[in-house]
Design an enzyme around this catalytic site. Structure first.
Site, PDB file in Angstrom:
ATOM      1  N   LYS A 266       0.843  -1.204   0.000  1.00 40.07           N
ATOM      2  CA  LYS A 266       0.000   0.000   0.000  1.00 40.07           C
ATOM      3  C   LYS A 266       0.880   1.258   0.000  1.00 40.07           C
ATOM      4  O   LYS A 266       0.600   2.225  -0.715  1.00 40.07           O
ATOM      5  CB  LYS A 266      -0.919  -0.017   1.230  1.00 40.07           C
ATOM      6  CG  LYS A 266      -1.722   1.248   1.455  1.00 40.07           C
ATOM      7  CD  LYS A 266      -2.814   1.495   0.433  1.00 40.07           C
ATOM      8  CE  LYS A 266      -3.527   2.826   0.721  1.00 40.07           C
ATOM      9  NZ  LYS A 266      -4.618   3.120  -0.195  1.00 40.07           N
TER      10      LYS A 266
ATOM     11  N   LYS B 192      -0.421  11.586   5.455  1.00 44.36           N
ATOM     12  CA  LYS B 192      -0.204  10.458   6.384  1.00 44.36           C
ATOM     13  C   LYS B 192       0.472   9.300   5.656  1.00 44.36           C
ATOM     14  O   LYS B 192       1.447   8.722   6.146  1.00 44.36           O
ATOM     15  CB  LYS B 192      -1.551   9.991   6.950  1.00 44.36           C
ATOM     16  CG  LYS B 192      -1.459   8.691   7.739  1.00 44.36           C
ATOM     17  CD  LYS B 192      -2.820   8.143   8.107  1.00 44.36           C
ATOM     18  CE  LYS B 192      -3.616   7.639   6.947  1.00 44.36           C
ATOM     19  NZ  LYS B 192      -3.758   6.205   6.796  1.00 44.36           N
TER      20      LYS B 192
HETATM   21  P1  NAD Z   1     -12.562   8.329   8.420  1.00 43.93           P
HETATM   22  O1  NAD Z   1     -11.846   9.337   9.233  1.00 43.93           O
HETATM   23  O2  NAD Z   1     -13.690   8.773   7.550  1.00 43.93           O
HETATM   24  O3  NAD Z   1     -13.143   7.157   9.379  1.00 43.93           O
HETATM   25  C1  NAD Z   1     -12.458   6.608  10.462  1.00 43.93           C
HETATM   26  C2  NAD Z   1     -13.484   6.220  11.527  1.00 43.93           C
HETATM   27  O4  NAD Z   1     -12.795   5.575  12.601  1.00 43.93           O
HETATM   28  C3  NAD Z   1     -14.229   7.412  12.144  1.00 43.93           C
HETATM   29  O5  NAD Z   1     -15.638   7.209  12.042  1.00 43.93           O
HETATM   30  C4  NAD Z   1     -13.765   7.428  13.595  1.00 43.93           C
HETATM   31  O6  NAD Z   1     -14.765   7.885  14.502  1.00 43.93           O
HETATM   32  C5  NAD Z   1     -13.420   5.983  13.816  1.00 43.93           C
HETATM   33  N1  NAD Z   1     -12.486   5.750  14.923  1.00 43.93           N
HETATM   34  C6  NAD Z   1     -11.331   6.408  15.206  1.00 43.93           C
HETATM   35  N2  NAD Z   1     -10.746   5.871  16.287  1.00 43.93           N
HETATM   36  C7  NAD Z   1     -11.556   4.864  16.711  1.00 43.93           C
HETATM   37  C8  NAD Z   1     -11.489   3.938  17.774  1.00 43.93           C
HETATM   38  N3  NAD Z   1     -10.456   3.932  18.635  1.00 43.93           N
HETATM   39  N4  NAD Z   1     -12.496   3.036  17.910  1.00 43.93           N
HETATM   40  C9  NAD Z   1     -13.541   3.023  17.059  1.00 43.93           C
HETATM   41  N5  NAD Z   1     -13.652   3.881  16.013  1.00 43.93           N
HETATM   42  C10 NAD Z   1     -12.672   4.791  15.851  1.00 43.93           C
HETATM   43  O7  NAD Z   1     -11.441   7.582   7.571  1.00 43.93           O
HETATM   44  P2  NAD Z   1     -11.610   6.807   6.173  1.00 43.93           P
HETATM   45  O8  NAD Z   1     -11.486   7.786   5.040  1.00 43.93           O
HETATM   46  O9  NAD Z   1     -12.780   5.901   6.254  1.00 43.93           O
HETATM   47  O10 NAD Z   1     -10.242   5.968   6.145  1.00 43.93           O
HETATM   48  C11 NAD Z   1     -10.022   4.832   6.956  1.00 43.93           C
HETATM   49  C12 NAD Z   1      -8.682   4.224   6.573  1.00 43.93           C
HETATM   50  O11 NAD Z   1      -8.743   3.822   5.183  1.00 43.93           O
HETATM   51  C13 NAD Z   1      -7.498   5.182   6.685  1.00 43.93           C
HETATM   52  O12 NAD Z   1      -6.371   4.507   7.161  1.00 43.93           O
HETATM   53  C14 NAD Z   1      -7.290   5.669   5.263  1.00 43.93           C
HETATM   54  O13 NAD Z   1      -5.949   6.060   5.005  1.00 43.93           O
HETATM   55  C15 NAD Z   1      -7.672   4.431   4.460  1.00 43.93           C
HETATM   56  N6  NAD Z   1      -8.153   4.716   3.097  1.00 43.93           N
HETATM   57  C16 NAD Z   1      -9.000   5.751   2.860  1.00 43.93           C
HETATM   58  C17 NAD Z   1      -9.439   5.999   1.552  1.00 43.93           C
HETATM   59  C18 NAD Z   1     -10.377   7.161   1.247  1.00 43.93           C
HETATM   60  O14 NAD Z   1     -10.608   7.450   0.053  1.00 43.93           O
HETATM   61  N7  NAD Z   1     -10.940   7.833   2.233  1.00 43.93           N
HETATM   62  C19 NAD Z   1      -8.999   5.173   0.497  1.00 43.93           C
HETATM   63  C20 NAD Z   1      -8.161   4.106   0.777  1.00 43.93           C
HETATM   64  C21 NAD Z   1      -7.735   3.881   2.088  1.00 43.93           C
END
Ligand code: NAD
Length: 316
Positions: free
Chosen positions: A191, A259
């Site tokens: 990744k 990040k």
């Molecule tokens: P986001 O910030 O929208 O969602 C993360 C969720 O995790 C939030 O709802 C938050 O409240 C929850 N959270 C945080 N700490 C927590 C805990 N201790 N216990 C329970 N819940 C908790 O993030 P996202 O965009 O959904 O991304 C998630 C992951 O996927 C990241 O690592 C990101 O880099 C990766 N990612 C994101 C995308 C994208 O397009 N957004 C694409 C590929 C990969």
């Protein structure tokens, strides 16, 4: 990574037959990616319970008919697969190591599938800690963004014990297509490589538009010309129209791009290894953050180039 994971230990940590194939499933982290991914698992008829630290995220999941556990411990109870989709390394550590987390609550044979994008080295450490307690970790970060999360067409890069992946594959297949890439941490390494390659391709497109604009070539014309030759790319095809239209909406947020580049650059630095392209791209994305662009899409790097080279890429 200096630490070589002991895949043999990780494989033998699973007690054969100690848990059913992949359900019941606990899903932790219902953000922009996690919620549609969880919905696809539920739509496949798999026994699923979901949890998020944010009450608002839990409410959104309830509206979509998912079975929500307000407390993490309650969500983990009886789960044989735990999926995490959390922002970064500290959040995954918290869910695994916290007082109500996986190590405290889950039983032998449980497979943890971390689909967040986090540090490869931290992933290896967590895999070893879980293996000590006869739990397995599959690191399975994804590519494809929100659109693929919704349509169940994510590209999943899976590391860990092949046996553990085989057990959770049916649940992964409800979210996309998983490629096995090697022992614990390898999914996160792949990744990181993906993120380096994408960021540098975006930078290359921005730089081409910057040079062309200075000499008065219309960006639309430049894009058409480049698409036909060796400079063609997914970025030129799908993100360049937004760069040219001045559409900075995300997509993939700049804060996440920063990040992910940090993860790659830090992993390389830990090996005493230069990563000059990614380090340079990181500096440019930090410039965007300094201008308040953290919630913009990563194609908004074009705005950084407009500032530093004093050109217009976006055409009125
Ligand atoms: P986001 O910030 O929208 O969602 C993360 C969720 O995790 C939030 O709802 C938050 O409240 C929850 N959270 C945080 N700490 C927590 C805990 N201790 N216990 C329970 N819940 C908790 O993030 P996202 O965009 O959904 O991304 C998630 C992951 O996927 C990241 O690592 C990101 O880099 C990766 N990612 C994101 C995308 C994208 O397009 N957004 C694409 C590929 C990969």
């Amino acid at each position: 990574m200096t630490k070589t994971p002991d895949t043999t230990t990780h494989q033998s940590a699973l007690v054969p037959g100690s848990a059913p194939a992949c359900g019941p499933v606990a899903f932790v982290g219902l953000g922009v990616m996690g919620l549609p991914m969880a919905r696809n698992i539920a739509a496949a008829g798999i026994d699923l319970r979901v949890h998020d630290a944010s009450p608002q995220a839990c409410d959104r999941a309830r509206i979509h008919g998912l079975k929500v556990s307000g407390e993490l411990a309650q969500g983990l109870e009886g789960a044989s697969t735990v999926i995490t989709m959390l922002p970064d390394t500290p959040h995954v550590r918290q869910v695994v190591r916290g007082p109500d987390g996986v190590l405290a609550r889950c039983t032998q044979g449980t497979v943890v599938v971390d689909m967040s994008t986090i540090s490869p080295l931290a992933t290896q450490e967590l895999a070893a800690e879980l293996a000590d307690r006869q739990l397995a970790l599959v690191d399975a970060p994804v590519s494809g963004g929100v659109r693929a999360a919704v349509s169940g067409t994510l590209s999943i890069m899976a590391g860990g014990a092949a046996e553990a992946l085989a057990r959770v594959r049916p649940v992964l297949e409800t979210m996309g297509s998983a490629t096995y890439v090697g022992p614990a941490g390898s999914g996160q390494v792949v990744k990181a490589c993906n993120q380096v390659a994408v960021a540098l391709t975006i930078q290359a497109a921005c730089e081409a538009f910057t040079l062309g604009s200075r000499f008065g070539v219309q960006p639309q014309v430049l894009r058409e010309a480049l698409l036909g030759g060796a400079a063609s790319s997914w970025v030129l095809e799908h993100l360049a129209p937004q760069m040219i239209d001045g559409d900075d909406s995300a997509g993939f947020r700049i804060a996440l791009q920063v990040k992910d580049l940090r993860i790659a650059v830090d992993a390389a630095a830990g090996q005493g290894m230069p990563l000059p392209g990614a380090s340079g791209a990181l500096q440019l994305y930090l410039e965007a953050m300094a201008h308040g662009q953290q919630a913009d899409g990563n194609q908004a790097l074009a705005r950084v180039y407009e500032r530093i080279a004093d050109v217009r890429i976006a055409t009125p």
